[in-house]
Each structure stands twice: as structure tokens, then as C-alpha cells.
Design an enzyme around this catalytic site. Structure first.
Site, PDB file in Angstrom:
ATOM      1  N   TYR A  94       0.827  -1.193   0.088  1.00  0.00           N
ATOM      2  CA  TYR A  94      -0.104   0.036  -0.051  1.00  0.00           C
ATOM      3  C   TYR A  94       0.907   1.406  -0.180  1.00  0.00           C
ATOM      4  O   TYR A  94       0.426   2.335  -0.692  1.00  0.00           O
ATOM      5  CB  TYR A  94      -0.891  -0.053   1.181  1.00  0.00           C
ATOM      6  CG  TYR A  94      -2.096  -0.932   0.951  1.00  0.00           C
ATOM      7  CD1 TYR A  94      -3.501  -0.500   0.381  1.00  0.00           C
ATOM      8  CD2 TYR A  94      -2.201  -2.148   1.352  1.00  0.00           C
ATOM      9  CE1 TYR A  94      -4.352  -1.197   0.149  1.00  0.00           C
ATOM     10  CE2 TYR A  94      -3.392  -3.055   1.169  1.00  0.00           C
ATOM     11  CZ  TYR A  94      -4.309  -2.569   0.560  1.00  0.00           C
ATOM     12  OH  TYR A  94      -5.242  -3.403   0.385  1.00  0.00           O
ATOM     13  N   GLU A 136      -8.211  -7.196   5.349  1.00  0.00           N
ATOM     14  CA  GLU A 136      -7.261  -8.129   4.690  1.00  0.00           C
ATOM     15  C   GLU A 136      -6.739  -8.960   5.756  1.00  0.00           C
ATOM     16  O   GLU A 136      -6.516 -10.223   5.579  1.00  0.00           O
ATOM     17  CB  GLU A 136      -6.475  -7.459   3.641  1.00  0.00           C
ATOM     18  CG  GLU A 136      -6.966  -7.178   2.509  1.00  0.00           C
ATOM     19  CD  GLU A 136      -6.478  -6.024   1.541  1.00  0.00           C
ATOM     20  OE1 GLU A 136      -5.099  -5.912   1.737  1.00  0.00           O
ATOM     21  OE2 GLU A 136      -6.773  -5.332   0.566  1.00  0.00           O
TER      22      GLU A 136
END
Length: 403
Positions: A94, A136
Site C-alpha cells: 500500500y 485483509e
């Protein structure tokens, strides 16, 4: 996030509507230039045909439009989270994506990308990244907590290849370590990864599980597609069909996906599929048979012809086993042998079935190409079926928004 920052994000909505794909195209090009190792995580076929760029552009636009209350995007975010888990996306990715996305906003907007706007998008992105990372992490934890569960990539042995039709072949995958496999909810998929010498890359693809959970193996049923080097759609499916043999090893990520059968219900179900779209529905149907379900079931499937129609014999066996299964098959053209009840000429037309497909309190599960899903959803809605009762799975990047 401050009120002023939210207003800045909302002010970019018109730009994203008009230039969103240009932005995401620039972003992917920039990221792959600076971090080429990430090409191993992405389906380069969807990069080549533009589907991934469009999907990301739609996601960014939706986030900007709903920046006041991102909770309305929970369904879309959950779907993305499952996909990321199946690709072994981790928190460190990310940071890389965020760096290149913010840089791309600056490079595409030019003078319009003021420091305050970039800062607003930096805060917005981190907010979304934190949400995704948390979601997640829960998916990873759930996956590894199951008996036979794991995260990341695990080697599997191809023990059987079974030709289901002229185009579709099933692969029976057993853990190479001899262990068990985690159970899954019927309708889910796995990611499978192969090395492609043509691209000098590892490439992942998602394939629906086409069998009921059994603890020992997974079955995927793959359609052979045409593929070209410059647009590598079909490269993995072709390699599975032509090069991967019984005894070979492939890498597999744990089951994922939120297009699943609600196994808590006893109400009727209607399965509607086109082509290879029947694979997740076969998993659902096999599960209902294995659990001796008493639910009323309607099976509607469309294929070009009998030669490319997979699972014809297994479906007949399930029909005999379940008893309460009402089957309807559509072919582009019918030969003389198919001129019998339950077979129809042309594309799937649910209004031809009327009350045979419209069951009270039923849930409808649709899978197939995007135009097929769009048509069936529209037809069901026109016949009075509530959108909440219609569930669908679009293969590839999610670009359909139906309501």
C-alpha cells in the site's frame, strides 16, 4: 480528515469522471516503471486490455463521491479485499501504491494539483489503505485458522485433468505436501500462479472452485482462451490446457471471494449461467446435493452448443440425486436430439420460463460474461425480482454496477 479536505476531494469528482482512466493508466505505467517486480502481482492481460485501469478509475471515483460516508462502499471494498488476499497483497504494497498514485495525481493534473489537494488525497488514501489492511488482515487470519488453511502461495499437485467439453477442462489439485485443504464457501475462487517465459513473469489468475468442499482437493474448470503475447489474455489457461500435465506442480493461494451461496437458508435458489460461468454454480449445486438439501432448485444455463457445454453428464446425475432440480438449457441452435422438454433455442431468456424460474422467496445467482449478467439482472428486475435477491459474479476486474 477535515471538512476542508473532504471538500477538496469532492471537487475532484468531475475531473475523475472525465479523466479517471487517463490518471489510472498513467499510475500503472509509472508504478511498473519504478517497481517492475509488482508486475508479478498483476494480471498483465487486464493491463493490456485496459480493464484494470477502468476498474481502478471507477473505484477511485466511487471513493471520492462517497468521501463523506465511505461505509456505503463496504460491499465493493470487501470484494477488493478478497481479491487482494488471493494475490497475497500485504501492507507494504500500500505504501508503494500510495506513493505512485499521489505522484500521478500531481503529474496528470499539473498546476491544478495544489499542495493542499495532494495533502487531502494523501489523507484520504491512507484512510482507505488502513481500512483495506485491517479487512485483509482479518481474511488472512481466518484463512490460516482453518484446518488445512494457509496464506500466500502453496504448491499443489495436478493429479487429474478431465476434459469436460471441447473448450473446458477440469484440474484436480492436491496439496504437494500431502496435507489437507481448507474448506470454502461454495462460490469462492482460488488464485493459481504460473511462470510465463514469454513475459518473464509470474502471473496469477483467479478460477472459481467447481466442486463442493471435501477437505482433500480443489477442482477448477478452465476454458481454453485465445491469447497473444501483446495481450496475454488466455496465456495461463492455454498453458494449463497445453503444457501443464498430471503430476505437475502449480502454486495456489487460499480460497477467497464473497459471491457465495447462503448456506443458512432453506428457501429456493435459481442458478443462471452462461458458458464457463457455471463453474461457481456447480460448486453450489454439488454442495446442495452433498448436504441432501430439500431446497427447490432451478438451473438455467446457456451454451453455444452441446459440444462446448461442460458438465452435461454430472448435471444429469445431480438432477437424479437431488430430485427437486428443475433444469433449463439454452443452445444457440438445437439439433434433432435436443428437441425435447427443457431445451431451448437461442440465448438465455428468463421470460420464456416465467413462473418456472420465478420462485417465491428465491435467491438468484448469476455468473457469466458482463453483458450476460447485465441482461439477466435487467430481465429479473423487470419481472419483479428485488435487486437484493439477485447475486452476481463478474469474471475479471469488477466494472459492473447494477442496482
Amino acid at each position: 480528515m477535515t471538512t476542508e479536505q473532504k471538500e477538496l476531494i469532492k471537487a475532484t469528482v468531475p475531473i475523475l469522471r472525465e479523466h479517471g482512466v487517463a490518471l489510472t493508466t498513467h499510475f500503472y505505467s509509472r508504478m511498473f516503471t519504478h517497481n517492475p517486480e509488482l508486475k508479478n502481482l498483476f494480471n498483465m492481460g487486464n493491463q493490456g486490455n485496459g480493464k484494470q485501469q477502468l476498474s481502478l478509475a471507477m473505484a477511485v471515483l466511487a471513493y471520492a463521491e462517497n468521501i463523506e460516508d465511505p461505509s456505503v462502499l463496504v460491499s465493493a471494498v470487501t470484494k477488493i479485499g478478497h481479491k487482494h488476499m488471493s494475490l497475497d497483497i500485504r501492507p507494504e504494497h500500500y505504501a508503494i501504491v500510495g506513493k505512485h498514485l499521489l505522484a500521478s495525481i500531481g503529474e496528470v493534473l499539473g498546476e491544478g494539483a495544489t499542495p493542499t489537494l495532494i495533502e487531502a488525497w494523501a489523507v484520504a488514501y491512507q484512510q482507505l489503505a488502513d481500512l483495506m489492511i485491517g479487512l485483509e488482515q482479518n481474511l488472512y487470519s481466518d484463512a490460516v485458522a482453518k484446518e488445512g488453511g494457509w496464506t500466500g502461495w502453496r504448491p499443489f499437485l495436478v493429479k487429474q485433468k478431465v476434459q469436460e467439453s471441447e473448450e473446458i477442462t477440469s484440474f484436480y489439485l492436491y496439496p504437494a505436501d500431502g496435507g489437507k485443504v481448507a474448506d470454502f464457501t461454495p462460490g469462492q475462487y482460488i488464485s493459481l500462479r504460473l511462470f510465463l517465459p514469454e513475459l518473464n513473469l509470474l502471473q496469477p489468475r483467479q478460477y472459481s472452485l467447481s466442486n463442493a468442499p471435501n477437505g482433500d482437493y480443489y477442482r477448477i474448470s478452465v476454458k481454453k482462451e485465445a491469447g497473444k503475447a501483446e495481450h496475454p489474455n488466455g496465456m495461463i489457461s492455454n498453458r494449463l490446457h497445453n503444457a501443464v500435465q498430471e503430476g505437475d506442480v502449480v502454486e495456489v493461494a487460499p480460497p477467497a471471494g464473497d459471491f457465495v451461496l447462503d448456506t443458512t437458508k432453506q428457501t429456493p435458489v435459481v442458478f443462471v449461467s452462461g458458458g464457463v460461468g457455471q463453474t461457481p454454480l456447480m460448486s453450489m449445486l454439488e454442495y446442495l446435493a452433498s448436504t441432501q438439501s430439500s431446497r427447490d432448485i432451478v438451473w438455467v444455463h446457456g451454451s453455444r452448443n452441446r459440444k462446448v457445454h461442460a458438465f452435461r453428464e454430472p448435471l444429469t446425475m445431480l438432477e437424479a440425486k437431488i430430485g427437486k432440480l428443475n433444469k433449463h438449457i439454452f443452445y444457440d441452435t438445437l439439433d434433432e436430439e435436443m428437441q425435447v422438454s427443457g431445451y431451448y433455442e437461442g440465448v438465455v431468456e428468463l421470460d420464456k420460463l416465467k413462473e418456472q424460474a420465478l420462485l417465491q422467496n428465491a435467491d438468484y445467482y448469476i455468473c457469466g460474461p458482463a453483458p450476460f449478467i447485465q441482461k439477466q439482472f435487467t430481465d429479473l428486475a423487470a419481472m419483479g425480482v428485488s435487486p437484493e435477491a439477485i447475486h452476481y459474479e463478474e469474471f475479471g476486474p469488477a466494472n459492473l454496477v447494477l442496482s
